[in-house]
Design a protein around this motif. Structure first.
Motif, mmCIF file in Angstrom:
data_model
loop_
_atom_site.group_PDB
_atom_site.id
_atom_site.type_symbol
_atom_site.label_atom_id
_atom_site.label_comp_id
_atom_site.label_asym_id
_atom_site.label_seq_id
_atom_site.Cartn_x
_atom_site.Cartn_y
_atom_site.Cartn_z
ATOM 1 N N ASN A 1 -0.440 -6.972 -5.973
ATOM 2 C CA ASN A 1 0.789 -6.547 -5.309
ATOM 3 C C ASN A 1 1.997 -6.502 -6.234
ATOM 4 O O ASN A 1 3.130 -6.464 -5.772
ATOM 5 C CB ASN A 1 1.098 -7.471 -4.127
ATOM 6 N N GLY B 1 7.105 -5.266 -6.555
ATOM 7 C CA GLY B 1 5.927 -5.743 -5.848
ATOM 8 C C GLY B 1 6.204 -5.966 -4.382
ATOM 9 O O GLY B 1 7.211 -5.500 -3.831
ATOM 10 N N LYS B 2 5.297 -6.702 -3.736
ATOM 11 C CA LYS B 2 5.403 -6.972 -2.309
ATOM 12 C C LYS B 2 5.062 -8.433 -2.081
ATOM 13 O O LYS B 2 4.093 -8.958 -2.624
ATOM 14 C CB LYS B 2 4.448 -6.080 -1.516
ATOM 15 N N ASN C 1 9.213 -5.654 0.177
ATOM 16 C CA ASN C 1 9.089 -4.969 -1.098
ATOM 17 C C ASN C 1 10.295 -5.340 -1.959
ATOM 18 O O ASN C 1 11.430 -5.351 -1.481
ATOM 19 C CB ASN C 1 9.067 -3.450 -0.894
ATOM 20 N N LEU D 1 3.387 1.291 -5.141
ATOM 21 C CA LEU D 1 3.695 0.416 -4.013
ATOM 22 C C LEU D 1 4.768 1.040 -3.142
ATOM 23 O O LEU D 1 4.732 0.955 -1.924
ATOM 24 C CB LEU D 1 4.166 -0.946 -4.534
ATOM 25 N N ASN E 1 -4.406 -7.527 3.735
ATOM 26 C CA ASN E 1 -4.388 -8.445 2.601
ATOM 27 C C ASN E 1 -5.726 -9.131 2.379
ATOM 28 O O ASN E 1 -5.866 -9.981 1.505
ATOM 29 C CB ASN E 1 -3.307 -9.505 2.784
#
Length: 1010
Positions: free
Chosen positions: A465, A522-523, A529, A216, A3
Motif C-alpha cells: 500500500n 500510500g493508504k 490516502n 493508488l 486487505n
C-alpha cells in the motif's frame, strides 16, 4: 475486505482445471471460516441499490460489498473482472442482482456463509472446438476500449492472433475489425497489460485494459475525488489532450501543440522583443500568462525568471515556459478551464494546465523535419522515450530530446534614410558607399533556437500500500534573436570606426531549466490516502549581446557583451490526505481531501560586465546597444515564503447530483493573507444530459519578480506617433521614483469566477459540452506607464530630482491599477460515426471571449482622468489595447481524422478571430481581420509499430493582414508616411498577433513504438 491477500487468488487455470479451482477455493473458505448453515438465504435477501453504467465488474462487486457486507471471492483472470457492467436497481434483493450480473457475463456463483464464490459458467465455447472453416467469411466487429476508469483509449493496437493486418482505436476508443467467431483479438498499447479476447457471437464488444503500473490514486486536475470521472462528468470543464492528439498537430513545441488542440488557449511567438523572443507568452481565456497555473504530474511548476517588459501580449507578466518540457515525455495534458485558486493556490484565476508525464514500459521514437514555404525556419526534432520495468510493478521512464529551430525573417524593405536625415544627401552617400540592400536590414520572425532535454519519471512500490515516486527534468536552450538595426545616422548609438555601415545587434540567450521531485504515497489501514512530496526547480536566463557596441566607449568598445542573468528558483513541499466516507454516510461518494503546502520563492538579478551597462561619455548612449546589461544597482537576491492549507470536499449525493466545495488559505511573508473558496455542482438530468456550474473567488499574489525587477533597457516606444528607440527605466514598486509618481504598494489581484454549462452524450460516440463563464478581476497588476519624459512634466521633474541621466526618456513600474471583466463561451462537440470501413473522428471546438477594462485607477496626487485621445497617465491607449484586443476574441477549430487499415488522414481548419492594436493617436489604430488556417496530413503504417506522416501546417500559406500606410487627408502620395511600419521594416504587427507571421510549413515525421 480487499486487505485480505488470500482472497485475491490469481490462478492460471483453464476449463480442464475447473474442478481443481473449486477445491482450492473450498480450502480458502476452510481457512477463513464458514458461516452457520441456513444463513445463505439471509445473505441473498440483503438489499442493493445500484445505478452503474459501463463500469468494471470488480468496481460493481466493490459497491455491492460496501452495501451488503458480503465478501466476493474469485479469480480475476477466470471471471474476466475487467469486463464492463451496466445495471440499475433500487433496493433490490442481492439474489436478483447476482442473477442479472451472472446472466450478462456467463458466470455462476455459490454462497458460503457471508462469502460469494464467483466462477465462470462452463459452456460449449469453453471446450476444445475445431477451427472455423476457411470458407466462413469474417464479420465486422465493432468495439470500444477503455482504461480502468472507463475513459476511452486512443491508439490501441488490435490484431487477430496468427493472422495478418490489424487496426487501432480512434480518439473515442472505438475500433472496427473483421474476424471470425473463435478468433482471438490481441489488444495492446504501451503502459497497459496486453489482453487477449476471444470473438464470440456478439459483434459489439467492450474491453477494459489494466495499467501495467497500477496507481493508488490518479491525479486528474480539478478533482481530488478517488472516483473516476470523464470530462463530461466533471463539475467544471476539463480538456484531456492525449499524446496522440498532441503529435497529430504537426507541431513540435508543447505550447504550439496545445494552441491547436485546446480552444481557449493561445500562445504565439513574439519578435523583436528582447528575452520574450525566446520564451513564448501563453494565455487561457484571454487572460494574462501569469493568471494560469501550470502543474507537472499534479505538482506546481515554477515560473520563468524572465519578466515580459517589452511591447508584447502579456506585458508585465511572468509566465511558465511550457516549451521547457520535452514533448516526447508527455502522456497527456489536462486543461482545467475554471478558476481554481481555492484548490491549487495563486495564479489559477483563468484555470490550470496539468502536464502528465509518461510512466510506461517499452520504447517510443519520434523524429520530425520540416521548414517554411519561404525556405527558412527549418525544424529538426528527435525524441526517444523508454520505460524500464522495475520489479513486479515499478517503472522508470526516461526521455531524451533535441530540437533545433532555424530563424525566419518577414521584414519589409527599409524606406528611411541611412546616413543622414536629408533624403537627397542620403542617396548620394549611399551611392558613394557601395549602395544599400533595403531588404536585409532586420530579422523579424522566429528566433533561432537549439533545445536539449533530459527527463526521468520513477514510480516504485515499497509495500502493498505504499510507493515512492520521483521525477527529474533538465532543459537547455541556446537562442539568438535580433533587435532594431542601428544606422550610421544614429551617431549617438553607432561607433563609425567599428561599424561604418551601421549594424544589426543580436540578443543571445542561455536558458537553463531544472527540476527534481520526490515523494511517497500510500493508504493507511483505515483507508486514508496520503501523499508527501517536495519539488525544487528553477529557471536561469543569461543574456549575451553580439554584433553591437557601447557608443560611449568609441573605438575601444567591445562588440560582444555579457549582459548579466536572471534567476528564479522555487521549492514546494506538499502534504495531502484524502478519504471517501461515502459508505459510512450511505452516499455514493463523499471524498474529503485536506492538505498543506510550504513554498519558497527566490529571485535573483546578477549584473553584467561593466562595459555592457556603463556610460563613459554622456554625449553618447551608454551600454550595449539593443540590451544594456544589468547594473550593480539592479542586483537582487530576494526570497519569500508562502504557507497554505486547503479543504476540498466532493460528494455524489446521489448518482445524479454531484457537489464540490473547496477552501484555501495562504499566507505570504511579503504582503499578507489570501482566502479563496469554491462551490461547484453537477446534476445529471438524464444519463445523456447534465448541467453543471461553479462560483468561486480567487486571487493571484504579486510575483516576487514584480516586487523586485528593475533595469534599463532599449524599448521602442511611440513618440510623436512614431515608433522610436527609447532608454526605458523600470523601477521597483517600492522605489522612491515609483512613490513620487503616486504608485501604491503591490497587493494581490482578486477575482470572482462564474461558470454554467451543459454536458451531453446523446449517442454512443457523440459528446457535447457548452460552458459559459465570467471572470471579474480587481486590482490587476501590470506595468504602469510608460511615463514619458517631456519638458515640464511631473516625470521629468521626478527623474531630474533623483539624478536620472537625460538619456533615460521613459520610466515604468508595476502597480495594481485596473479592474477587468472577461466573459465568454466554450463549445466542444465530437462524434465518431460508425462506418463500414475505417474509423472517422469529427471535432468542433470553439472559444468566444471578450475582456473589457471596467476601471482605471488613479491615486491621490494623480487622478484617473483620460486626455482627449483616451490616454490615462498610468495607462495609455496602446497598453489598453494590449489587454482588451491583442488576443483573438474567438477561435474556432473543425477537425476530421480518418483511419483505414494502415492509412490515416487528418484535416483541421482553425479560424482565429480579429485582433487590434491602438496608437496614442486614434487615427493610427489598426485592426487585423479574422483568418482561417488549414492543416492537413496523411500517415501510413510501414509496420504495425512504425508510422510515417507527411503534412502541412497553414496549408494555404495564409498571413495576417499587413500594416497600413497612411496618407494625408488629400490622398497625396508624397505625403504617405509609414506610421506603425517603422519606415517599412514591419510588414505585420508585432503588437497583436493571431497565429504568427511565418506562412505555410511542410514536414515529415516518424513515430515508432516497441
Amino acid at each position: 475486505m480487499r486487505n485480505i491477500p488470500l482472497l485475491r487468488l490469481s490462478f492460471c487455470v483453464n476449463t480442464i482445471k475447473h474442478t481443481a479451482l473449486q477445491l482450492v477455493m473450498a480450502l480458502v473458505f476452510a481457512v477463513i471460516g464458514y458461516a452457520e448453515p441456513g444463513h445463505t438465504q439471509g445473505v441473498l435477501d440483503r438489499e442493493v441499490t445500484l445505478n452503474i453504467k459501463e463500469k468494471k465488474l470488480e468496481y460493481v462487486l466493490t459497491k455491492i460489498e460496501e452495501q451488503t457486507k458480503v465478501m466476493f471471492v474469485f479469480s480475476p483472470k477466470l471471471i474476466q473482472s475487467n469486463r464492463l457492467v451496466t445495471i440499475s436497481k433500487s433496493k433490490e434483493k442481492l439474489s436478483v442482482v447476482l442473477n442479472e450480473i451472472a446472466g450478462q457475463l456467463n458466470l455462476e456463483y455459490e454462497v458460503i456463509g457471508d462469502k460469494v464464490l464467483l466462477k465462470r459458467q462452463l459452456a460449449d465455447k469453453d471446450r476444445t472446438e475445431p477451427e472455423a472453416s476457411p470458407e466462413i467469411a469474417p464479420v465486422p466487429i465493432t468495439g470500444k476500449i477503455t482504461n480502468a476508469k472507463g475513459e476511452p483509449l486512443s491508439g490501441v493496437s488490435i490484431v487477430v492472433k496468427n493472422k495478418p493486418g490489424g487496426t487501432s482505436t480512434n480518439a473515442n476508443g472505438v475500433f472496427n475489425i473483421e474476424a471470425n467467431e473463435g478468433d482471438i483479438l490481441v489488444v495492446s498499447i504501451i503502459g497497459f497489460k496486453t489482453k487477449e479476447v476471444t470473438v464470440g457471437t456478439q459483434h459489439e464488444i467492450s474491453i477494459s485494459l489494466e495499467e501495467a503500473v497500477a496507481e493508488l490514486t490518479t491525479v486528474v486536475v480539478g478533482s481530488r475525488s478517488l472516483r473516476p470521472r470523464t470530462n463530461v462528468e466533471s463539475p467544471v470543464p476539463v480538456d484531456v489532450i492525449s499524446s496522440k492528439d498532441l503529435l497529430a498537430t504537426g507541431q513540435i513545441e508543447p505550447a504550439q501543440q496545445i494552441q491547436f488542440t485546446a480552444p481557449s488557449f493561445v500562445s504565439n511567438r513574439q519578435t523583436v522583443a528582447d528575452g520574450t523572443d525566446h520564451i513564448d507568452p501563453a494565455s487561457l481565456r484571454g487572460l494574462g500568462p501569469d493568471q494560469v497555473l501550470v502543474l507537472v504530474n499534479g505538482k506546481r511548476r515554477y515560473n520563468t525568471a524572465l519578466v515580459n517588459i517589452n511591447g508584447t501580449v502579456g506585458k508585465g507578466s511572468v509566465g511558465t515556459d511550457l516549451n521547457a518540457i520535452p514533448a516526447s515525455s508527455i502522456e497527456r495534458i489536462e486543461v482545467l478551464r475554471d478558476g481554481a485558486a481555492s484548490q491549487y493556490g495563486s495564479d489559477a484565476i483563468a484555470g490550470v494546465i496539468n502536464v502528465v508525464l509518461k510512466k510506461k514500459t517499452g520504447t517510443q521514437v519520434f523524429a520530425h523535419a520540416g521548414q517554411q514555404y519561404e525556405g527558412d525556419g527549418a525544424n529538426l526534432q528527435f525524441g526517444l522515450n523508454h520505460g524500464f520495468k522495475l520489479g513486479k510493478n515499478g517503472v522508470l521512464n526516461i526521455t531524451g530530446e533535441v530540437r533545433h529551430r532555424q530563424p525566419t525573417n518577414r521584414a519589409g524593405d527599409f524606406l528611411g534614410t541611412v546616413y543622414t536625415s536629408n533624403v537627397a544627401q542620403d542617396e548620394q552617400l549611399i551611392a558613394q558607399n557601395g549602395g544599400w540592400d533595403r531588404k536585409n536590414n532586420m530579422y523579424i520572425g522566429n528566433s533561432k533556437q537549439l533545445n536539449a532535454y533530459g527527463e526521468a519519471n520513477l514510480e516504485l512500490p515499497v509495500t502493498a500500500n505504499t510507493r515512492i515516486y520521483a521525477m527529474g527534468m533538465y532543459s537547455y536552450r541556446k537562442g539568438k534573436a535580433a533587435g532594431f538595426y542601428r544606422y550610421p545616422k544614429q551617431t549617438t548609438q553607432v561607433v563609425a570606426q567599428l561599424y561604418p555601415r551601421g549594424f544589426l545587434p543580436y540578443i543571445g540567450s542561455d536558458i537553463n531549466d531544472r527540476s527534481i521531485m520526490a515523494g511517497i504515497k500510500g493508504k493507511t489501514a483505515n483507508a486514508w490516502n496520503w501523499d508527501v512530496s517536495t519539488v525544487y526547480g528553477g529557471n536561469q536566463f543569461s543574456f549575451e549581446v553580439t554584433n553591437s557596441n557601447n557608443a560611449s566607449m568609441g573605438a575601444a568598445s567591445p562588440t560582444e557583451f555579457d549582459c548579466g542573468k536572471l534567476g528564479f528558483n522555487q521549492s514546494t513541499t506538499n502534504v495531502d490526505f484524502s478519504k471517501d466516507f461515502g459508505s459510512q454516510l450511505k452516499l455514493t461518494s463523499f471524498n474529503v481531501a485536506v492538505g498543506a503546502e510550504m513554498r519558497f520563492d527566490m529571485f535573483k538579478i546578477e549584473a553584467g560586465q561593466e562595459e555592457s551597462w556603463r556610460n563613459y561619455d554622456q554625449s553618447k548612449v551608454g551600454g550595449a546597444q539593443v540590451f544594456p546589461g544589468f547594473q550593480p544597482a539592479n542586483e537582487v537576491d530576494e526570497s519569500r515564503n508562502v504557507i497554505s492549507a486547503y479543504v476540498d470536499v466532493e460528494s455524489d449525493i446521489t448518482e445524479k447530483f454531484l457537489v464540490n466545495v473547496a477552501g484555501r488559505f495562504e499566507r505570504y511573508s511579503d504582503f499578507g493573507n489570501a482566502l479563496a473558496g469554491k462551490l461547484a455542482l453537477r446534476y445529471k438530468i438524464v444519463d445523456a444530459l447534465s448541467i453543471r456550474g461553479a462560483i468561486s473567488n480567487g486571487f493571484r499574489a504579486p510575483s516576487i519578480h514584480q516586487y523586485y525587477f528593475n533595469n534599463t533597457s532599449t524599448q521602442f516606444q511611440i513618440i510623436n506617433g512614431t515608433l522610436s528607440p527609447s532608454n526605458t527605466l523600470t523601477v521597483r514598486n517600492n522605489d522612491k521614483i515609483a512613490k513620487a509618481l503616486g504608485i501604491p504598494d503591490l497587493k494581490e489581484e482578486t477575482s470572482v469566477n462564474y461558470s454554467l454549462g451543459i454536458t451531453s452524450k446523446p449517442g454512443r460516440n457523440v459528446s457535447l459540452t457548452v460552458d459559459a463563464y465570467r471572470i471579474d478581476i480587481r486590482d490587476r497588476i501590470l506595468l504602469a506607464g510608460p511615463f514619458r519624459r517631456t519638458a515640464g512634466s511631473i516625470v521629468a521633474e521626478v527623474l531630474d530630482r533623483n539624478g536620472i541621466s537625460s538619456d533615460v526618456q521613459v520610466v515604468q513600474a508595476f502597480a495594481n491599477f485596473i479592474d477587468t471583466k472577461t466573459q465568454g463561451v466554450d463549445v466542444i462537440f465530437s462524434v465518431s460515426p460508425q462506418l463500414s470501413k475505417g474509423s472517422l473522428d469529427l471535432t468542433l471546438a470553439a472559444n468566444f471571449n471578450e475582456t473589457k477594462i471596467e476601471k482605471v485607477k488613479g491615486t491621490d496626487n494623480i487622478p484617473a482622468v483620460p486626455d482627449a485621445a483616451g490616454n490615462y497617465f498610468f495607462f495609455d491607449r496602446a497598453e489598453q489595447s494590449r489587454v482588451e484586443l491583442a488576443n483573438p476574441k474567438n477561435k474556432i477549430s473543425a477537425a476530421a481524422s480518418y483511419q483505414y487499415k494502415k492509412i490515416g488522414a487528418m484535416v483541421r481548419a482553425t479560424r482565429f478571430g480579429a485582433v487590434s492594436s491602438w496608437n496614442l493617436n486614434p487615427q493610427l489604430d489598426e485592426t487585423y481581420e479574422a483568418k482561417v488556417i488549414t492543416d492537413a496530413s496523411v500517415s501510413y503504417s510501414i509496420l504495425p509499430q512504425v508510422r510515417v506522416t507527411i503534412g502541412a501546417n497553414n496549408l494555404f500559406d495564409v498571413y495576417p493582414d499587413k500594416l497600413k500606410w497612411f496618407r494625408d487627408g488629400n490622398g497625396d502620395k508624397s505625403n504617405t508616411y509609414y506610421a506603425n511600419t517603422s519606415d517599412g521594416r514591419f510588414v505585420y504587427s508585432r503588437n497583436a498577433t493571431q497565429f504568427g507571421m511565418n506562412g505555410g510549413y511542410y514536414y515529415i515525421s516518424l513515430s515508432a513504438s516497441f
